[in-house]
Enzyme design. Structure first.
Site, mmCIF file in Angstrom:
data_model
loop_
_atom_site.group_PDB
_atom_site.id
_atom_site.type_symbol
_atom_site.label_atom_id
_atom_site.label_comp_id
_atom_site.label_asym_id
_atom_site.label_seq_id
_atom_site.Cartn_x
_atom_site.Cartn_y
_atom_site.Cartn_z
ATOM 1 C CG HIS A 5 7.801 7.263 -2.391
ATOM 2 N ND1 HIS A 5 8.032 8.403 -3.126
ATOM 3 C CD2 HIS A 5 6.660 6.724 -2.888
ATOM 4 C CE1 HIS A 5 7.076 8.548 -4.035
ATOM 5 N NE2 HIS A 5 6.218 7.553 -3.897
ATOM 6 N NE ARG B 297 3.042 3.280 -0.315
ATOM 7 C CZ ARG B 297 2.909 4.065 -1.375
ATOM 8 N NH1 ARG B 297 2.101 3.725 -2.362
ATOM 9 N NH2 ARG B 297 3.584 5.184 -1.464
ATOM 10 C CD GLU C 4 6.962 1.068 -2.718
ATOM 11 O OE1 GLU C 4 6.783 0.883 -3.933
ATOM 12 O OE2 GLU C 4 6.476 2.040 -2.107
ATOM 13 N NE ARG D 91 1.445 12.833 -6.576
ATOM 14 C CZ ARG D 91 1.888 11.802 -5.866
ATOM 15 N NH1 ARG D 91 2.727 12.008 -4.865
ATOM 16 N NH2 ARG D 91 1.498 10.579 -6.138
ATOM 17 C CG ASN E 254 1.398 -0.260 -2.661
ATOM 18 O OD1 ASN E 254 0.772 0.789 -2.534
ATOM 19 N ND2 ASN E 254 2.643 -0.302 -3.114
#
Ligand SMILES: Nc1ncnc2c1ncn2[C@@H]1O[C@H](COP(=O)(O)OP(=O)(O)O)[C@@H](O)[C@H]1O
Ligand SMILES: CC(=O)OP(=O)(O)O
Ligand SMILES: [Mg+2]
Length: 407
Positions: A181, A92, A385, A242, A10
């Protein structure tokens, strides 16, 4: 015997998280992280199954060096990338555009498409590509699989996926909302159904993935119907660095009146906004510590973060019509009781409430934090994940998968 191990990579903009999993029993043979890649002192932490964690700091200039460092750590455990037990490497990949709706075995055409999407995922896709190319160079014979953050969101209806701008212009530039996501939203919405003792098809869930990047999704009967990130991972919630949602005219104003270039504004909104822009810190632990000391800037940053989160919870209640559960996940969602409490405070009218004692419990298991008998379940559901990527990778290229693929 066929190999049963999957290495999951990832790669983030400045980090690589990785796990080596044995899919015959789901065990984690190694878990690790390389962070602050490209900075003066990067850090690696590697934990082999049943063993002591090994940590070191030093210069890791780029993602290629990071992956070589990961390979070296695995080799120390006798589980290097040259191991015949390895069935595949799962990556990922953040942006898969509209094209990739499923996990995909990587070939040159897939690489070219991931590269083409760099302008809409400038922080993420280049790192993902380097991870793939380095892994390919180390094990050219091994299947490499891309699992896309965008895939779960491809079920969004046009009414949620389209921006209200001129259709021809939007289509010419493939401008639409893709969402990110997705691996986490898929995993957590399913795990939430399981926690409620129901099938995914029977529940409507709002998933709040609150990490450094953060996004919300509305999942109806196991399918995503709306999500807060858009063309890029900049839209939606207030994040670590962000801005999330704002009037797009802010950008024209900064160009015309502020004299800033498009690249400068991009950096401002992606790297110097959100919590760090508001108060100088992007780690929720540090923000809570400052609030406890009476710091006003930290308090305001927290309040703005929560206000946005609440708006999305309310919006997704409206999108779904009936909500069975709200699930908090990722670094902030799993660990910050004050964020969960504040996000739900005052939403009793929507059937949402948090029990103070349950909310204060810490743990790695999925758990309910709403009071007994509440109309809507509120839950903490740790995301995974890496396991989800490994499962999808192995399903595609493992013993049964690869054979039947070619049939
Ligand atoms: N114990 C904690 N309490 C509050 N926030 C935490 C805690 N642990 C981690 N976090 C938050 O989680 C964030 C990282 O979340 P994570 O899901 O790992 O993000 P990413 O995958 O985007 O790097 C940190 O920046 C920090 O704000
Ligand atoms: C898509 C995205 O925002 O990912 P991350 O949270 O890993 O930065
Ligand atoms: Mg993350």
């Amino acid at each position: 015997m066929s190999p049963t191990r999957v290495l999951v990579l990832n790669s983030g903009s400045s980090s690589v998280k990785y796990q080596l999993l044995d899919m015959s029993d789901g065990s984690r043979l190694a878990v690790g992280l390389v962070e602050r890649i490209g900075e003066e002192t990067s850090r690696l932490k590697h934990t082999p199954q049943g063993g002591e964690a090994r940590e070191w700091s030093g210069a890791v200039p780029d993602h290629e060096a990071a992956l070589k460092a990961v390979a070296a750590e695995l080799a120390k455990d006798g589980r290097g990338l040259d191991s015949p037990d390895l069935a595949a490497i799962g990556h990922r990949v953040v942006h898969g555009g509209k094209h990739f709706t499923e996990p995909t075995v990587i070939d040159d055409a897939v690489l070219a498409e991931i590269e083409r999407l760099i302008p809409v995922a400038p922080l993420h896709n280049p790192a993902n590509l380097t991870g793939i190319r380095t892994a390919q160079a180390l094990r050219p014979d091994l299947p490499q699989v891309a699992v896309f953050d965008t895939a779960f969101h491809t079920t969004m209806p046009e009414s949620a996926a389209r921006y209200a701008i001129d259709v021809e212009t939007a289509d010419a530039h493939r401008i639409r909302r893709y969402g990110f996501h997705g691996t986490s939203h898929a995993y957590v919405s399913r795990a939430t159904a399981k926690l409620l003792g129901k099938a995914p098809e029977d529940v409507n869930v709002i998933v709040l993935h609150l990490g450094n990047g953060a996004s919300a999704s509305a999942v109806r009967g196991g399918r995503c119907v709306d999500t807060s990130m858009g063309l890029t991972p900049l839209e939606g919630l207030v994040m670590g660095t962000r801005s999330g949602d704002m009037d797009p005219a802010v950008i024209f104003h900064l160009m015309r009146v502020g004299g800033m270039s498009a690249d400068e504004i991009d950096t401002l909104l992606n790297n110097r906004s959100g919590l760090i822009g508001l108060c100088g810190d992007n780690d929720m632990r540090e923000i809570r510590r400052r609030i406890d000391e009476g710091d006003e800037r930290a308090r305001l940053a927290f309040d703005i973060y929560i206000h946005r989160l609440k708006k999305y919870i309310g919006a997704y209640c409206a999108v779904l019509g009936r909500v069975d559960a709200v699930a908090f996940t990722a670094g902030v969602g799993e660990n910050s009781a004050p964020v969960r409490e504040a996000a739900v405070a005052g939403l009793e009218g929507l059937g949402l409430a948090v029990d103070g004692e349950l909310n204060a419990v810490r743990g790695d298991e999925a758990r309910l934090i709403s009071p007994a008998g509440a109309r809507v379940a509120v839950a903490v559901v740790p995301t995974d994940e890496e396991m989800e990527i490994a499962t999808q990778t192995y399903a595609l290229v493992g013993k049964d998968g690869m054979g039947s693929e070619g049939d």
